[in-house]
Scaffold this active site. Structure first.
Site, mmCIF file in Angstrom:
data_model
loop_
_atom_site.group_PDB
_atom_site.id
_atom_site.type_symbol
_atom_site.label_atom_id
_atom_site.label_comp_id
_atom_site.label_asym_id
_atom_site.label_seq_id
_atom_site.Cartn_x
_atom_site.Cartn_y
_atom_site.Cartn_z
ATOM 1 N N TYR A 153 0.843 -1.206 0.000
ATOM 2 C CA TYR A 153 0.000 0.000 0.000
ATOM 3 C C TYR A 153 0.879 1.258 0.000
ATOM 4 O O TYR A 153 0.661 2.188 -0.777
ATOM 5 C CB TYR A 153 -0.920 -0.014 1.231
ATOM 6 C CG TYR A 153 -1.868 1.161 1.313
ATOM 7 C CD1 TYR A 153 -3.061 1.180 0.595
ATOM 8 C CD2 TYR A 153 -1.572 2.259 2.122
ATOM 9 C CE1 TYR A 153 -3.930 2.264 0.674
ATOM 10 C CE2 TYR A 153 -2.433 3.347 2.204
ATOM 11 C CZ TYR A 153 -3.616 3.338 1.482
ATOM 12 O OH TYR A 153 -4.467 4.418 1.564
ATOM 13 N N LYS A 157 1.311 4.220 -2.998
ATOM 14 C CA LYS A 157 1.064 5.641 -2.705
ATOM 15 C C LYS A 157 2.315 6.463 -2.997
ATOM 16 O O LYS A 157 2.234 7.592 -3.480
ATOM 17 C CB LYS A 157 0.625 5.825 -1.243
ATOM 18 C CG LYS A 157 -0.781 5.304 -0.946
ATOM 19 C CD LYS A 157 -1.848 6.051 -1.747
ATOM 20 C CE LYS A 157 -3.260 5.678 -1.345
ATOM 21 N NZ LYS A 157 -4.285 6.293 -2.212
HETATM 22 N N1 LIG Z 1 -8.994 6.259 5.250
HETATM 23 C C1 LIG Z 1 -7.694 6.436 5.415
HETATM 24 O O1 LIG Z 1 -7.157 6.270 6.516
HETATM 25 C C2 LIG Z 1 -6.844 6.888 4.267
HETATM 26 C C3 LIG Z 1 -5.575 7.402 4.543
HETATM 27 C C4 LIG Z 1 -4.769 7.823 3.486
HETATM 28 C C5 LIG Z 1 -5.238 7.716 2.193
HETATM 29 N N2 LIG Z 1 -6.487 7.203 1.936
HETATM 30 C C6 LIG Z 1 -6.899 7.102 0.554
HETATM 31 O O2 LIG Z 1 -8.073 7.860 0.395
HETATM 32 C C7 LIG Z 1 -8.817 7.345 -0.711
HETATM 33 C C8 LIG Z 1 -10.258 7.173 -0.280
HETATM 34 O O3 LIG Z 1 -10.303 6.207 0.767
HETATM 35 P P1 LIG Z 1 -11.456 6.183 1.869
HETATM 36 O O4 LIG Z 1 -10.783 6.009 3.176
HETATM 37 O O5 LIG Z 1 -12.392 7.309 1.665
HETATM 38 O O6 LIG Z 1 -12.125 4.774 1.528
HETATM 39 P P2 LIG Z 1 -13.643 4.346 1.280
HETATM 40 O O7 LIG Z 1 -13.590 2.859 1.201
HETATM 41 O O8 LIG Z 1 -14.533 4.984 2.259
HETATM 42 O O9 LIG Z 1 -13.956 4.947 -0.168
HETATM 43 C C9 LIG Z 1 -13.304 4.478 -1.319
HETATM 44 C C10 LIG Z 1 -14.273 4.536 -2.471
HETATM 45 O O10 LIG Z 1 -13.582 4.093 -3.649
HETATM 46 C C11 LIG Z 1 -14.442 3.268 -4.382
HETATM 47 N N3 LIG Z 1 -13.694 2.343 -5.219
HETATM 48 C C12 LIG Z 1 -12.910 1.301 -4.825
HETATM 49 N N4 LIG Z 1 -12.431 0.665 -5.894
HETATM 50 C C13 LIG Z 1 -12.913 1.305 -6.985
HETATM 51 C C14 LIG Z 1 -12.778 1.094 -8.374
HETATM 52 N N5 LIG Z 1 -12.058 0.065 -8.874
HETATM 53 N N6 LIG Z 1 -13.400 1.945 -9.214
HETATM 54 C C15 LIG Z 1 -14.150 2.976 -8.726
HETATM 55 N N7 LIG Z 1 -14.332 3.200 -7.428
HETATM 56 C C16 LIG Z 1 -13.718 2.380 -6.564
HETATM 57 C C17 LIG Z 1 -15.266 2.520 -3.330
HETATM 58 O O11 LIG Z 1 -16.476 1.999 -3.896
HETATM 59 C C18 LIG Z 1 -15.498 3.615 -2.301
HETATM 60 O O12 LIG Z 1 -16.688 4.326 -2.557
HETATM 61 C C19 LIG Z 1 -8.109 6.045 -1.110
HETATM 62 O O13 LIG Z 1 -7.274 6.298 -2.219
HETATM 63 C C20 LIG Z 1 -7.276 5.713 0.096
HETATM 64 O O14 LIG Z 1 -6.134 4.951 -0.259
HETATM 65 C C21 LIG Z 1 -7.293 6.791 2.960
#
Ligand SMILES: NC(=O)c1ccc[n+]([C@@H]2O[C@H](COP(=O)([O-])OP(=O)(O)OC[C@H]3O[C@@H](n4cnc5c(N)ncnc54)[C@H](O)[C@@H]3O)[C@@H](O)[C@H]2O)c1
Length: 255
Positions: A153, A157
């Site tokens: 992961y 990133k």
């Molecule tokens: N939550 C955290 O702690 C965190 C920290 C750093 C970065 N991020 C990044 O933030 C972004 C959003 O994550 P989140 O925490 O809101 O997660 P989340 O699971 O709440 O939302 C992610 C969304 O992406 C959609 N998705 C997944 N695969 C997909 C695909 N192949 N095509 C289209 N849509 C797709 C899902 O349906 C979901 O609605 C991600 O890139 C994640 O890596 C999250």
């Protein structure tokens, strides 16, 4: 003039918060997510967002979704690439399919969507061209300070952070700014899914914030809103941590 944005991953978590933030500010928003099962281009009720089903891991699905956006919006002022998945596991043990999946969705998918948006930004009317187009990636603190159990992961990133810088340099002459936010652990369904499994999860957050709380989706959405708005027109190629200071200093263990 109303501004138009595409937000991927808009069905949940950070993407949903970004879509809300931009809608509240008067933007038109096309939300792309594979979780949307509505007919392409349908208005998602009271939210005002155009919900478009799209799997960012599939080029054909991106082509179809962007054609729908082009038909409805004509041009796009900003894209926020927030679609993502999480897979944990040690680099010696994790499934190859998990490794491939997070690169396919989080890195390759974000890159494909960002570059698909470029022609829609170049098409912007002359009246608003003084305001640069915006591409915002959602990176991670894991791409700056990786942790055990999250090697793949963190690696994808980190790759996304490199893409941010190079795209910023390549697209600057076309009047497009490219930046990324790097959140620490944020309270979203993605994290809930790996921490609620009967308490036996091996997931560990990206450190404790000195602010004494976990990040909320709106903490990240506010910074992305800044990166899409008028106050950031000289910011490009930047990776902005939104982590409540979790990596600002090493906190030695007590006792
Ligand atoms: N939550 C955290 O702690 C965190 C920290 C750093 C970065 N991020 C990044 O933030 C972004 C959003 O994550 P989140 O925490 O809101 O997660 P989340 O699971 O709440 O939302 C992610 C969304 O992406 C959609 N998705 C997944 N695969 C997909 C695909 N192949 N095509 C289209 N849509 C797709 C899902 O349906 C979901 O609605 C991600 O890139 C994640 O890596 C999250």
């Amino acid at each position: 003039m109303t501004r138009n944005a595409i937000v991927t991953g808009a069905a949940s978590g950070i993407g949903a918060a970004v879509a809300r933030r931009l809608l509240d500010d008067g933007w038109r928003v096309a939300g792309l997510d594979r979780a949307f099962r509505s007919e392409a281009g349908q208005d998602a009720g009271s939210s005002g967002m155009q919900s478009i089903e799209c799997d960012v891991a599939e080029e054909a699905s991106i082509d179809t979704a962007f054609a729908t956006v082009a038909k409805q919006f004509g041009h796009v002022d900003a894209i926020v690439c927030a679609a993502g998945v999480l897979a944990t596991g040690s680099l010696t043990d994790m499934a190859v399919s998990d490794f491939d999946r997070i690169f396919a969705v989080n890195t390759r998918g974000a890159w494909l969507c960002a570059r698909a948006a470029v022609p829609l930004m170049v098409e912007r009317p002359a009246a608003i061209k003084h305001n640069p187009g915006r591409i915002v990636f959602v990176g991670s603190i894991a791409g700056i300070r990786p942790k055990t159990g999250g090697g793949a992961y963190g690696a994808q990133k980190s790759a996304l952070h490199v893409i941010t810088g190079v795209m910023a340099a390549e697209l600057g002459p076309q009047g497009i700014l490219v930046n990324a936010v790097a959140p620490g652990t944020v309270d979203t369904p993605m994290i809930a899914a790996v921490t609620s499994s009967l308490g036996d999860s091996s997931y560990r957050p990206s450190g404790n914030s000195p602010l004494g709380r976990i990040g909320q989706p709106k903490d990240v959405a506010n910074v992305i809103h800044f990166l899409c708005g008028d106050a950031s027109t000289y910011v490009t190629g930047s990776i902005i941590p939104v982590d409540g200071g979790t990596r600002a200093a090493f906190v030695p263990p007590t006792g």
